[in-house]
Motif scaffolding. Structure first.
Motif, mmCIF file in Angstrom:
data_model
loop_
_atom_site.group_PDB
_atom_site.id
_atom_site.type_symbol
_atom_site.label_atom_id
_atom_site.label_comp_id
_atom_site.label_asym_id
_atom_site.label_seq_id
_atom_site.Cartn_x
_atom_site.Cartn_y
_atom_site.Cartn_z
ATOM 1 N N GLU A 1 -4.733 133.565 -32.447
ATOM 2 C CA GLU A 1 -4.879 133.237 -31.036
ATOM 3 C C GLU A 1 -5.041 134.510 -30.200
ATOM 4 O O GLU A 1 -5.868 134.585 -29.295
ATOM 5 N N GLN A 2 -4.239 135.531 -30.554
ATOM 6 C CA GLN A 2 -4.355 136.815 -29.845
ATOM 7 C C GLN A 2 -5.725 137.448 -30.103
ATOM 8 O O GLN A 2 -6.354 137.978 -29.192
ATOM 9 N N PHE B 1 -8.529 135.964 -30.859
ATOM 10 C CA PHE B 1 -9.586 135.251 -30.147
ATOM 11 C C PHE B 1 -9.572 135.590 -28.658
ATOM 12 O O PHE B 1 -10.614 135.836 -28.050
ATOM 13 N N TYR B 2 -8.380 135.631 -28.105
ATOM 14 C CA TYR B 2 -8.259 135.972 -26.683
ATOM 15 C C TYR B 2 -8.913 137.326 -26.393
ATOM 16 O O TYR B 2 -9.669 137.495 -25.442
ATOM 17 N N MET B 3 -8.638 138.294 -27.252
ATOM 18 C CA MET B 3 -9.180 139.636 -27.036
ATOM 19 C C MET B 3 -10.704 139.658 -27.215
ATOM 20 O O MET B 3 -11.417 140.314 -26.466
ATOM 21 N N ARG B 4 -11.167 138.923 -28.213
ATOM 22 C CA ARG B 4 -12.622 138.874 -28.435
ATOM 23 C C ARG B 4 -13.304 138.181 -27.260
ATOM 24 O O ARG B 4 -14.412 138.548 -26.870
ATOM 25 N N GLN B 5 -12.657 137.155 -26.694
ATOM 26 C CA GLN B 5 -13.249 136.466 -25.557
ATOM 27 C C GLN B 5 -13.456 137.424 -24.392
ATOM 28 O O GLN B 5 -14.354 137.251 -23.574
#
Lengths: 416, 255
Positions: free
Chosen positions: A364-365, A367-371
């Motif tokens: 989840e972390q 993905f958040y950063m990639r977003q």
């Protein structure tokens, strides 16, 4: 009376080539009763491995058998020296000291081999003790700290041959004195064992920061025996990038009321690197505090080991306050981490806790950063750096940034 | 105005082991310069839509198209979609321990710039801009030094999402229930932050349960999402009708 090699061999059960070399080396040193007792203690296990309690996951015997002695390990760049530090270089034959020592530091060379208590429990330290011999017949070196020092002391453990290195150093910190000790282990020997004996008198204050990196042809063990008198404060921080086999073993004895120990370590293991952080803390006096945080991050083909033990005896260990944490990140498939946290508590009025976790980075972390546009590899490096940096926060201000930079550099090279 | 975000017949499933179809032929066009609202009952697929568009793992598109200014979003990694100008304000912002807000945002900003072939923002310029935006969003400088979202209240996290949006200046933003957990004052602050970015070069998709947010961020169009497709669309008055009649009435009517 000359040392009899065949007799020595009999003390080992089925000695391997590496052990035969060690026997020959021992036989070449001046005979000494205490040296003999240490070597006998080592002979009981030989190079420790699978069959020896505490060395199950760090198999020196097997690694030594596998080592191709013709490949000389590469000397890794040492941790850079803080500009104002008093620098010592400790090779297997000599302690190089600055021409003029600052006030508060004394160096003693002694021709007596010091005894080693409980040598049978620490075979690699016993080996270091029995094979250490400095030039000019100095059998031991003691650094004495008599005042609060204003600048850090930097000890560079220098390898001298591609073969073996055995060094022993004692440091005594007198009552009320303080020491900011930085040590760099970037040896370059196939097999090395170092032993540091640190004695903190009442109210002494020591911050010890260690860096280690070795290559895939190097076995190293570094043992520290630390004795804390009343109200002494000891803070240790290790950053290790591992080597073929590496182990930092720290044994703390709280021997005076109200002493305080912080034991932090971070290990970052890439492929073909093994890093073992082993600690034993004995709360042998009331109202002592231990805080321990070990963080690890391991890539495919790397291996991390954590073994921690707190021993709190019945009466003298009363009012102990101790906490042990180990957290590891397995960053890739094929990464390995082994952990054994232990609390052995006989006193009834204590606060002791431990925690042990290992796992992967949080999806989840990531993905958040990639977003937000951060590439996966960078996101992984950032999260891992943040994860291990907690364990490096206690390092000496003189090298804290350098340790963080080293960790960052290592992580920036890992795969996405 | 030409279409900025074009979604056509999107069918998407969620879950690796037992995939469940959540989006079921969703089509939607958002022209440049417009703000569209998506409303719908729980389980309609609102959050799934935001994750499908941003490329979250586990959200698989089985068929259909999703284009941003003509570029195929579905072909890109999440970070490439971000660099192309797509931003998601998360319903539940994620805590990033050990990485301060400033470090995080600057890393993100420069990573996006690198992909676009733009120079990195200088530290002084970054700090100046961050202070300005933070001030507007009533975030203290101290908050920007703390690890991202760690120990922040629900409302603070939402304001930090908008802070990031303002700093990154995306071309297309999806706001996923940005109003949840906000009191009236915070809602106004957040909405003002969002409205600053409205212009003819950008677009937005505002996902919400309640009409309340739309009082502050006035949409050009409102779509009702149910069972994975848009069942009806209209102007802002549709949101008011939903508020009055509830989803049951409108969903039933469309079916």
């Amino acid at each position: 009376m000359a040392i009899n090699i065949p007799e020595l061999r009999q003390k080992f059960s089925n000695p391997g080539i590496a052990e035969l070399d060690l026997i020959a080396r021992y036989a070449s040193l001046p005979e000494d009763e205490r040296r003999g007792r240490m070597f006998d203690a080592f002979a009981e296990t030989g190079l420790p491995g699978r069959r020896v309690e505490g060395w199950r996951w760090t198999d020196v015997e097997a690694a030594a058998a596998r080592l191709d002695g013709t490949v000389a390990p590469v000397v890794v760049p040492a941790l850079s020296q803080p500009h104002d530090a008093t620098v010592f270089a400790l090779s297997p034959t000599e302690l190089e000291t600055p021409e003029q020592l600052p006030d508060g530091i004394l160096v003693h060379r002694r021709d007596v081999v010091p005894a080693l208590a409980e040598a049978e429990n620490i075979p690699m330290a016993a080996l270091a003790g029995s094979l250490c011999q400095y030039k000019d017949n100095a059998a031991s070196i003691v650094i004495e700290i008599t005042a609060p020092l204003s600048a850090p002391v930097y000890v560079n453990w220098v390898g001298q041959s591609a073969d073996t290195n055995f060094s022993r150093l004692a440091i005594v910190v007198r009552s009320g004195a303080s020491l900011d000790l930085v040590e760099s282990y970037c040896g370059g020997a196939s097999l090395s064992s170092t032993l540091v004996e640190l004695k903190l008198e009442d109210n002494a204050d020591v911050r010890r920061s260690l860096f280690h990196a070795g290559d895939a042809h190097e076995i190293m063990t570094a043992t520290a025996l630390v004795e804390l008198a009343a109200n002494a404060r000891f803070v240790q921080t290790i950053l290790s990038l591992g080597s073929l086999l590496s182990r930092f073993e720290t044994r703390i004895g709280h021997t005076g009321t109200g002493s305080n120990a912080t034991l932090n370590a971070a290990y970052l293991c890439g492929a073909d690197r093994h890093c073992d952080i082993t600690t034993f803390v004995r709360h042998g006096a009331p109202s002592c505090v231990t805080r321990q945080m070990t963080k690890g991050a391991v890539l495919a083909g790397g291996r991390g080991v954590f073994q921690g033990k707190f021993l709190v005896p019945r009466t003298i260990g009363q009012f102990t306050d101790a906490d042990m944490q180990h957290q590891a990140l397995l960053l890739e498939k094929g990464a390995e981490v082994f952990a054994k946290p232990e609390l052995e508590i006989y006193a009834d009025d204590v606060e002791c806790a431990h925690g042990n976790t290992s796992g992967a980075l949080d999806d989840e972390q990531l993905f958040y950063m990639r977003q937000r546009g951060i590439p996966l590899s960078r996101a992984r490096a950032l999260l891992t750096e943040a994860f291990v940096s907690e364990a490096l926060a206690s390092a000496s201000p003189a090298v804290r940034d350098a340790l963080h930079d080293t960790a960052r550099e290592f992580l920036s090279e890992m795969h996405g | 105005m030409p279409v900025m975000l074009e979604l056509k017949d999107l069918i998407a499933s969620v879950g690796d082991d037992e995939p469940k179809t959540i989006l079921n032929g969703l089509s939607l066009n958002v022209p440049f310069g417009e703000v569209h609202a998506i409303m719908g009952p729980n389980g309609a697929g609102k959050s799934t839509l935001s994750y499908v568009l941003t490329g979250r793992h586990g959200y698989d598109v089985l068929s259909g198209k999703a284009l941003l200014d003509g570029d195929d979003l579905l072909e890109m990694d999440p970070e490439a979609r971000a660099a192309a100008g797509l931003f998601l304000s998360f319903q539940y912002p994620v805590e990033i321990p050990g990485v301060p807000v400033m470090t995080f945002v600057r890393t993100a900003m420069n990573a996006q710039r690198a992909v676009r072939g733009e120079p990195e923002i200088s530290a002084p310029d970054f700090i100046k801009q961050a202070r300005l935006v933070a001030n507007e969003l009533k975030l203290t400088p101290d908050m920007l030094m703390r690890p991202l979202n760690v120990g922040f209240s629900g409302g603070e996290k939402k304001r930090l999402e908008i802070f990031q949006m303002r700093m990154l200046e995306p071309r297309f933003a999806i706001l996923d229930e940005t109003d949840s957990g906000l009191d009236i004052d915070a809602l106004r602050t957040v909405a003002e932050g969002v409205n600053v970015l409205r212009d003819e070069k950008r677009g937005m998709l505002v996902i919400t349960h309640y009409q309340r947010l739309l009082d502050y961020i006035k949409p050009d169009k409102v779509h009702v999402l149910s069972a994975g497709r848009i069942i009806t669309s209209g102007g802002p008055e549709l949101a008011l009708r939903l508020e009055k009649e509830g989803y049951d009435g409108i969903v039933g009517e469309a079916a």
